[in-house]
Scaffold this motif. Structure first.
Motif, PDB file in Angstrom:
ATOM      1  N   VAL A  69       0.835  -1.209   0.000  1.00 17.63           N
ATOM      2  CA  VAL A  69       0.000   0.000   0.000  1.00 17.63           C
ATOM      3  C   VAL A  69       0.870   1.259   0.000  1.00 17.63           C
ATOM      4  CG1 VAL A  69      -1.629   1.357   1.389  1.00 17.63           C
ATOM      5  CG2 VAL A  69      -2.001  -1.099   1.064  1.00 17.63           C
ATOM      6  N   ASN A  70       1.946   1.261   0.770  1.00 15.39           N
ATOM      7  CA  ASN A  70       2.759   2.466   0.945  1.00 15.39           C
ATOM      8  C   ASN A  70       3.823   2.688  -0.125  1.00 15.39           C
ATOM      9  OD1 ASN A  70       1.598   3.556   3.295  1.00 15.39           O
ATOM     10  ND2 ASN A  70       2.707   2.116   4.580  1.00 15.39           N
ATOM     11  N   ASP A  71       4.185   1.666  -0.841  1.00 17.61           N
ATOM     12  CA  ASP A  71       5.299   1.749  -1.785  1.00 17.61           C
ATOM     13  C   ASP A  71       4.790   2.035  -3.194  1.00 17.61           C
ATOM     14  OD1 ASP A  71       7.540   1.213  -3.459  1.00 17.61           O
ATOM     15  OD2 ASP A  71       8.349  -0.149  -1.953  1.00 17.61           O
ATOM     16  N   ALA A  72       5.175   3.164  -3.754  1.00 20.89           N
ATOM     17  CA  ALA A  72       4.690   3.594  -5.072  1.00 20.89           C
ATOM     18  C   ALA A  72       5.124   2.670  -6.206  1.00 20.89           C
ATOM     19  CB  ALA A  72       5.171   5.015  -5.361  1.00 20.89           C
ATOM     20  N   ARG A  73       6.056   1.760  -5.947  1.00 18.74           N
ATOM     21  CA  ARG A  73       6.478   0.810  -6.982  1.00 18.74           C
ATOM     22  C   ARG A  73       5.411  -0.236  -7.271  1.00 18.74           C
ATOM     23  NH1 ARG A  73      11.864  -1.355  -4.422  1.00 18.74           N
ATOM     24  NH2 ARG A  73      10.433  -1.325  -2.660  1.00 18.74           N
ATOM     25  N   PHE A  74       4.421  -0.353  -6.374  1.00 20.70           N
ATOM     26  CA  PHE A  74       3.412  -1.392  -6.494  1.00 20.70           C
ATOM     27  C   PHE A  74       2.016  -0.835  -6.716  1.00 20.70           C
ATOM     28  CE2 PHE A  74       6.680  -3.003  -3.485  1.00 20.70           C
ATOM     29  CZ  PHE A  74       7.258  -3.917  -4.340  1.00 20.70           C
ATOM     30  N   ASP A  75       1.252  -1.548  -7.534  1.00 26.36           N
ATOM     31  CA  ASP A  75      -0.155  -1.254  -7.757  1.00 26.36           C
ATOM     32  C   ASP A  75      -0.928  -2.457  -7.243  1.00 26.36           C
ATOM     33  OD1 ASP A  75      -2.661  -0.481  -8.684  1.00 26.36           O
ATOM     34  OD2 ASP A  75      -2.233  -1.038 -10.764  1.00 26.36           O
ATOM     35  N   LEU A  76      -1.588  -2.318  -6.114  1.00 27.60           N
ATOM     36  CA  LEU A  76      -2.315  -3.423  -5.492  1.00 27.60           C
ATOM     37  C   LEU A  76      -3.575  -3.723  -6.292  1.00 27.60           C
ATOM     38  CD1 LEU A  76      -2.322  -5.337  -3.028  1.00 27.60           C
ATOM     39  CD2 LEU A  76      -3.689  -3.610  -1.842  1.00 27.60           C
ATOM     40  N   THR A  77      -3.654  -4.946  -6.833  1.00 28.58           N
ATOM     41  CA  THR A  77      -4.790  -5.319  -7.675  1.00 28.58           C
ATOM     42  C   THR A  77      -5.862  -6.090  -6.926  1.00 28.58           C
ATOM     43  OG1 THR A  77      -3.763  -7.394  -8.370  1.00 28.58           O
ATOM     44  CG2 THR A  77      -3.328  -5.434  -9.724  1.00 28.58           C
ATOM     45  N   GLY A  78      -5.512  -6.669  -5.788  1.00 26.41           N
ATOM     46  CA  GLY A  78      -6.497  -7.436  -5.039  1.00 26.41           C
ATOM     47  C   GLY A  78      -5.915  -7.986  -3.759  1.00 26.41           C
ATOM     48  N   ASP A 116     -11.464  -2.550   3.238  1.00 23.19           N
ATOM     49  CA  ASP A 116     -10.450  -1.920   2.409  1.00 23.19           C
ATOM     50  C   ASP A 116      -9.061  -2.407   2.817  1.00 23.19           C
ATOM     51  OD1 ASP A 116     -10.043   0.509   0.424  1.00 23.19           O
ATOM     52  OD2 ASP A 116      -8.474   0.632   1.961  1.00 23.19           O
ATOM     53  N   ALA A 117      -8.187  -2.527   1.830  1.00 21.09           N
ATOM     54  CA  ALA A 117      -6.817  -2.995   2.070  1.00 21.09           C
ATOM     55  C   ALA A 117      -6.094  -2.101   3.076  1.00 21.09           C
ATOM     56  CB  ALA A 117      -6.050  -3.061   0.756  1.00 21.09           C
ATOM     57  N   GLY A 118      -6.333  -0.812   3.021  1.00 24.73           N
ATOM     58  CA  GLY A 118      -5.711   0.096   3.980  1.00 24.73           C
ATOM     59  C   GLY A 118      -6.094  -0.232   5.411  1.00 24.73           C
ATOM     60  N   GLU A 119      -7.358  -0.521   5.625  1.00 18.53           N
ATOM     61  CA  GLU A 119      -7.829  -0.897   6.963  1.00 18.53           C
ATOM     62  C   GLU A 119      -7.189  -2.208   7.407  1.00 18.53           C
ATOM     63  OE1 GLU A 119     -11.946  -2.124   9.336  1.00 18.53           O
ATOM     64  OE2 GLU A 119     -12.067  -1.423   7.268  1.00 18.53           O
ATOM     65  N   THR A 159      -7.669   2.610   0.086  1.00 17.65           N
ATOM     66  CA  THR A 159      -7.031   2.249  -1.176  1.00 17.65           C
ATOM     67  C   THR A 159      -8.025   2.041  -2.306  1.00 17.65           C
ATOM     68  OG1 THR A 159      -7.143  -0.124  -0.747  1.00 17.65           O
ATOM     69  CG2 THR A 159      -5.196   1.070   0.090  1.00 17.65           C
ATOM     70  N   GLY A 160      -9.266   1.749  -1.945  1.00 13.79           N
ATOM     71  CA  GLY A 160     -10.249   1.402  -2.968  1.00 13.79           C
ATOM     72  C   GLY A 160     -10.188  -0.062  -3.366  1.00 13.79           C
ATOM     73  N   VAL A 161      -9.311  -0.829  -2.721  1.00 16.94           N
ATOM     74  CA  VAL A 161      -9.193  -2.268  -2.984  1.00 16.94           C
ATOM     75  C   VAL A 161      -9.871  -2.997  -1.835  1.00 16.94           C
ATOM     76  CG1 VAL A 161      -7.620  -4.210  -3.309  1.00 16.94           C
ATOM     77  CG2 VAL A 161      -7.024  -1.961  -4.228  1.00 16.94           C
ATOM     78  N   ALA A 162     -11.000  -3.626  -2.144  1.00 16.29           N
ATOM     79  CA  ALA A 162     -11.760  -4.351  -1.129  1.00 16.29           C
ATOM     80  C   ALA A 162     -11.327  -5.813  -1.101  1.00 16.29           C
ATOM     81  CB  ALA A 162     -13.253  -4.269  -1.422  1.00 16.29           C
TER      82      ALA A 162
END
Length: 113
Positions: free
Chosen positions: A22-31, A43-46, A54-57
Motif C-alpha cells: 500500500v505504501n510503496d509507489a512501486r506497487f499497484d495493489l490489484t487485489g 479496504d486494504a488500507g484498513e 485504497t479502494g481495494v476491497a
C-alpha cells in the motif's frame, strides 16, 4: 512502471506485506484475498492497519484475484491452507509467484509432523 501485485493472506506475515504494498509507489495493489468472512469487503488500507483508503476491497474469491491479472502474487496464507492445487492455480496465473515457504530451510522441515 509499477508492478501489479495481489496479496493472498492478511495475517501476521500478510499484514506486513500489505503495508509495504500500500505504501510503496512501486506497487499497484490489484487485489487482496482473505479466508475470513469478517474481512471480506474491508479496504486494504484498513486491513494493513493504515489510515488510508485504497479502494481495494478484500475478497474470498480466488478467481477474482487471478482475473485481475496481477504481474505477481504474494502468498502469505497460513500453512494449513497451502493446498497444492491452489498453489498450482496461482502459479499458472502469474509469471512471478512468491510464497513464504519457497525456500524452507532444512531446520524447518515439516516431514514427520
Amino acid at each position: 512502471m509499477t508492478i501489479r501485485v495481489a496479496l493472498i493472506g492478511t495475517g501476521n506475515c500478510g499484514s506486513l506485506a500489505l503495508k509495504q504494498l500500500v505504501n510503496d509507489a512501486r506497487f499497484d495493489l490489484t487485489g487482496v484475498w482473505v479466508s475470513s468472512d469478517v474481512k471480506v469487503g474491508k479496504d486494504a488500507g484498513e486491513l494493513a492497519g493504515l489510515n488510508v483508503t485504497t479502494g481495494v476491497a478484500a475478497t474470498n474469491d480466488l478467481d477474482a484475484i487471478i482475473a485481475a491479472k496481477p504481474d505477481c502474487i504474494v502468498y502469505c496464507a497460513m500453512g494449513d491452507t497451502r493446498l497444492a492445487k491452489a498453489m498450482a492455480d496461482i502459479a499458472a496465473s502469474s509469471p512471478r509467484v512468491s510464497t513464504s515457504w519457497a525456500r524452507r530451510p532444512a531446520c524447518c522441515s515439516t516431514r514427520g509432523r
